[in-house]
Design a protein around this motif. Structure first.
Motif: not given
Lengths: 181, 257, 74
Positions: B208-213
């Motif tokens: 969900e969190t874009i920074w994890f991608r």
């Protein structure tokens, strides 16, 4: 057989029997083929390789020994030949010395003989000369006396001295003149 | 199938559907891989040793060096120079079988080792178990072998009450179980580890969190590193299984402790 | 909110604990092998077998922990 997910975690330590059977058959098959057909032949190959290496070493050793023997033989022959040659040389040297000595001796003898013959001839010739001179002196003396007497008897005392001196000279002369003739 | 699994991988990732349903678990990816391992080994060795030469070709050299490694490095080293050669063929076969099956764990598209199912390690451990007990009984006699393996010489009598159970457990229970479980657990854990990082990457890229991608790339990189680590583990576990088998055989054949 | 509450699998913690001892043990085994090899490099081949034996036996404990963690995971 239940699947793992259906029966909880404990099932992971319980073997699935059909898998055991499959594994057993596969493993026994591999064992049979490899232990019967492959690894014994590998051992054989290893042994053959060792044999080949050791056999090669042995052959090389044999060849080496043979070569050494030949070398020894050649050396012996060479040494033999050398001593023989030395003996021959020594002999030749001794022979040549003997021959030279002999020749020298012969030459010396010849020389002595020639000298002796020459001396003999000389003395013989001198004897004949002396003999001839002796016989000549008489006739010469008679000639001289006749001439002197026939020419003049003036100065008799003086002439007498001359004749005597002449005779005395002749007396003493033969030894000196004869050697020269 | 793997990608279909949920993120925290678990035991359910080791289940495979039967390819021929009437035969149940007899024909699955796992058993097919076991057959494939057997086929690869047999074909490789037969081809490599079809016409053995004194001066080996490359394949022949490879086959010989595998056998020579087990024969000289394990069999002769652990069991002894004279007796060791007799066990070398079995140990080498065992090593090849385990090694090939282990390496399937990191081969692309195969991606699972049959050894991550306890059935295969357990069977191999049972062969070792039966073998070292049989050899011990043959050498010392049944009673002699039990005495040889349970009673340590030069220990005062009261200590035997403590030592005999320990020796019994360690020789007749822990040996086969640890042998089977070690191989199984290594392959099981290795597969899980790879799943954690590959599926973890998938989970991160869908986060969900874009920074994890972007972190999924890191996860996959670690998965690649772990694949090489698994290669080491696969070879090491095959070697350890064989060396332990050799050492158990040696302890059965030993004259004294 | 209860600060001491633990969620998730207890068996993960159990495995973490089980891995401590074998971790130290494996470290000691390899350290001893390195020490032995550094002191007597010619003994490397002799002790390698024993190193792997020791490593395998110590490692088994950690793997038991792993397997037992899965068995009692539910």
């Amino acid at each position: 057989m239940k699947l793992l997910a259906e029966s909880g975690g404990a099932q992971i330590l319980l073997p699935v029997w059909s898998e055991v059977i499959v594994g057993a058959i596969a493993f026994v098959l591999v064992c049979l083929v490899l232990m019967k057909f492959v690894f014994p032949r590998m051992e054989e190959t290893f042994r053959a390789r060792v044999d080949a290496i050791e056999g090669g070493l042995k052959r090389a050793e044999q060849a080496q020994a043979e070569a050494n023997q030949l070398l020894e033989q050649y050396r012996e022959q060479l040494a033999e030949a050398r001593t023989e040659a030395a003996a021959i040389r020594d002999e030749a040297r001794a022979d040549s010395a003997a021959i030279r000595d002999e020749m020298l001796a012969k030459a010396g003898e010849e020389r002595d003989r020639i000298i002796a013959v020459g001396k003999e001839q000389l003395s013989a010739e001198r004897q004949t000369l002396i003999r001839e001179l002796r016989s000549d002196i008489g006739s010469l003396a008679v000639d001289l006396a006749g001439r002197i007497v026939g020419e003049s008897l003036a100065d008799e005392a003086h002439r007498r001295g001359t004749v005597e001196r002449f005779l005395a000279e002749i007396e003493s002369e033969p030894a000196g003149t004869a050697g020269r003739g | 199938m793997i990608l279909a699994s949920g993120f925290p991988p678990g035991v359910e990732d080791f289940d495979f559907q039967s390819l021929v349903p009437p035969l149940g678990q007899a024909i699955t990816k796992i058993t097919l891989l076991a057959w494939l391992a057997a086929a690869i080994i047999i074909v490789f060795f037969l081809v490599a040793y079809r016409k053995p030469k004194l001066v080996p070709t490359k394949t022949q050299w490879l086959a010989e060096s595998v056998y020579g490694f087990i024969r000289d490095g394990v069999s002769k080293e652990v069991i002894g120079t004279e007796k060791g050669v007799r066990f070398a063929p079995y140990l080498a076969t065992l090593f090849c079988f385990i090694l090939v099956m282990n390496i399937f764990g990191i081969v692309p598209f195969l991606q699972i080792s049959p050894n991550s199912h306890i059935a295969f390690p357990a069977f191999l451990a049972i062969i070792t178990y039966v073998m070292f007990i049989y050899l011990g009984v043959r050498k010392h006699g049944a009673w002699g072998y039990i005495k040889h393996s349970l009673i340590l010489p030069g220990v005062p009598l009261p200590m035997h009450f403590l030592l005999v159970p320990i020796e019994f457990v360690s020789t007749f229970l822990v040996r086969p179980i640890s042998l089977a479980v070690r191989l199984f657990a290594n392959m099981f854990a290795g597969h899980l580890l790879l799943l954690v990082f590959t599926l973890g990457g998938v989970a991160l890229i869908n986060a969900e969190t874009i920074w994890f991608r972007p972190l999924s790339v890191v996860s996959w990189a670690v998965a690649i590193v772990m694949t090489f680590f698994e290669l080491v583990v696969a070879a090491l576990q095959a070697y350890v299984f064989v060396i332990l088998t050799a050492s158990y055989v040696e302890s059965s054949l030993a004259d004294e402790h | 909110m209860d600060l001491a509450a633990v969620t998730g699998s207890l068996s993960s913690i159990g495995y973490g604990l089980a891995a401590i001892g074998p971790g130290i043990g494996v470290g000691i085994v390899f350290a001893a092998y390195i020490t032995a090899t550094a002191r007597q490099p010619e003994s490397a081949g002799l002790t390698r077998t024993y190193m792997f034996l020791g490593f395998a036996i110590v490692e088994a404990l950690a793997l038991f922990g792993l397997v037992l963690g899965f068995i009692w995971s539910k």
